[in-house]
Design a protein around this motif. Structure first.
Motif, PDB file in Angstrom:
ATOM      1  N   ALA A 174      -7.861   0.038  -2.504  1.00 23.10           N
ATOM      2  CA  ALA A 174      -7.379  -0.240  -3.863  1.00 23.10           C
ATOM      3  C   ALA A 174      -7.976   0.749  -4.862  1.00 23.10           C
ATOM      4  CB  ALA A 174      -7.713  -1.683  -4.257  1.00 23.10           C
TER       5      ALA A 174
ATOM      6  N   THR B 292      -5.919   0.849  -8.295  1.00 19.22           N
ATOM      7  CA  THR B 292      -5.471  -0.521  -8.537  1.00 19.22           C
ATOM      8  C   THR B 292      -6.562  -1.451  -8.045  1.00 19.22           C
ATOM      9  OG1 THR B 292      -3.592  -2.041  -8.261  1.00 19.22           O
ATOM     10  CG2 THR B 292      -4.217  -0.723  -6.320  1.00 19.22           C
ATOM     11  N   THR B 293      -6.249  -2.725  -7.897  1.00 18.35           N
ATOM     12  CA  THR B 293      -7.229  -3.691  -7.389  1.00 18.35           C
ATOM     13  C   THR B 293      -6.708  -4.319  -6.107  1.00 18.35           C
ATOM     14  OG1 THR B 293      -6.276  -5.575  -8.588  1.00 18.35           O
ATOM     15  CG2 THR B 293      -7.939  -4.244  -9.760  1.00 18.35           C
ATOM     16  N   ALA B 294      -7.616  -4.880  -5.349  1.00 15.42           N
ATOM     17  CA  ALA B 294      -7.222  -5.587  -4.130  1.00 15.42           C
ATOM     18  C   ALA B 294      -6.322  -6.768  -4.478  1.00 15.42           C
ATOM     19  CB  ALA B 294      -8.467  -6.055  -3.371  1.00 15.42           C
TER      20      ALA B 294
ATOM     21  N   ARG C 266       2.611   1.784  -3.388  1.00 12.53           N
ATOM     22  CA  ARG C 266       1.662   2.264  -4.393  1.00 12.53           C
ATOM     23  C   ARG C 266       1.301   3.728  -4.140  1.00 12.53           C
ATOM     24  NH1 ARG C 266      -0.032   1.821  -9.521  1.00 12.53           N
ATOM     25  NH2 ARG C 266      -2.158   2.564  -9.680  1.00 12.53           N
TER      26      ARG C 266
ATOM     27  N   LEU D 263      -2.808  -5.483  -4.962  1.00 11.16           N
ATOM     28  CA  LEU D 263      -2.186  -5.145  -3.684  1.00 11.16           C
ATOM     29  C   LEU D 263      -1.765  -6.414  -2.934  1.00 11.16           C
ATOM     30  CD1 LEU D 263      -4.372  -2.190  -2.353  1.00 11.16           C
ATOM     31  CD2 LEU D 263      -2.010  -2.088  -3.196  1.00 11.16           C
TER      32      LEU D 263
ATOM     33  N   VAL E  36       0.849  -1.201   0.000  1.00 14.25           N
ATOM     34  CA  VAL E  36       0.000   0.000   0.000  1.00 14.25           C
ATOM     35  C   VAL E  36       0.882   1.247   0.000  1.00 14.25           C
ATOM     36  CG1 VAL E  36      -1.642   1.350   1.380  1.00 14.25           C
ATOM     37  CG2 VAL E  36      -1.982  -1.120   1.077  1.00 14.25           C
TER      38      VAL E  36
ATOM     39  N   GLU F  20     -10.755  -3.155  -0.697  1.00 12.74           N
ATOM     40  CA  GLU F  20     -11.321  -2.741  -1.990  1.00 12.74           C
ATOM     41  C   GLU F  20     -11.381  -1.218  -2.088  1.00 12.74           C
ATOM     42  OE1 GLU F  20     -12.116  -4.396  -4.703  1.00 12.74           O
ATOM     43  OE2 GLU F  20     -11.776  -6.397  -3.902  1.00 12.74           O
TER      44      GLU F  20
END
Length: 190
Positions: free
Chosen positions: A60, A65-67, A19, A70, A16, A57
């Motif tokens: 993200a 981005t998406t879970a 990102r 991650l 996390v 979710e």
């Protein structure tokens, strides 16, 4: 008792944080986008709290981005992992490269056995250390040649172009480097 636990919980905090920093976002901006609190996000990034699937979710989405992405970039919770030596093959000595660290971590380490393409030039983003476990090598870096024998090390800062070659048979070199995905802070003022 195994060397590596298969079902470890993941630590999503570092993924996390990487990102968020890659997007140049503050915790406050991510909190606003996700509807989650700054203190909770700080705890997630420091692996002091695990987000629920719903919170992951939201997080993200806020990080574009998406879970799944991650979680894929997350570190396993275990802090110890043993990589066993491979049994020596009978017969001819074959040059090879073996990774000494599994997974996505801050350090990368490899063992090079025998010779390799001596003409290949390397330039890594971050610092690295070369250690000669057996044999001898010649390393060319910054226009100079360095001869290293068993037990010698050479430290290279990120960005230094270099190449190396084994000068005796059965040479083993261990290279430990800061992983490419890490943004190393450079203090050139010293």
């Amino acid at each position: 008792m195994g060397d590596h636990k298969e079902q470890q919980p993941v630590r999503v905090g570092a993924a996390v944080r990487r990102r968020r920093r890659a997007l140049e976002l503050t915790l406050a901006v991510v909190a606003e986008r996700s509807g989650l609190s700054v203190p909770f996000l700080s705890q997630v990034e420091n692996d002091k709290a695990r987000p629920s699937s719903g919170s992951l979710e939201k997080l993200a989405d806020a990080l574009r981005t998406t879970a799944v992405e991650l979680l894929a970039a997350a570190d396993p919770a275990c802090s110890v992992d043993v990589v066993r030596a491979e049994p020596a093959a009978d017969g001819d000595f074959v040059p090879r490269t073996r990774s000494l660290v599994r997974g996505h971590h801050q350090l990368h380490a490899s063992e090079f056995t025998g010779d390799h393409d001596a003409g290949r030039e390397f330039q890594h983003r971050n610092d690295e250390l070369m250690y000669v476990a057996d044999g001898a090598v010649e390393i060319e870096a910054e226009g100079r040649a360095y001869r290293l024998g068993r037990g010698d090390t050479l430290y290279l800062t990120g960005g230094v172009r270099h190449r190396w070659r084994a000068t005796v048979p059965d040479t083993r070199v261990v290279v430990v480097a800061v992983a490419e995905h890490i943004e190393a802070v450079q203090d050139r003022s010293r």
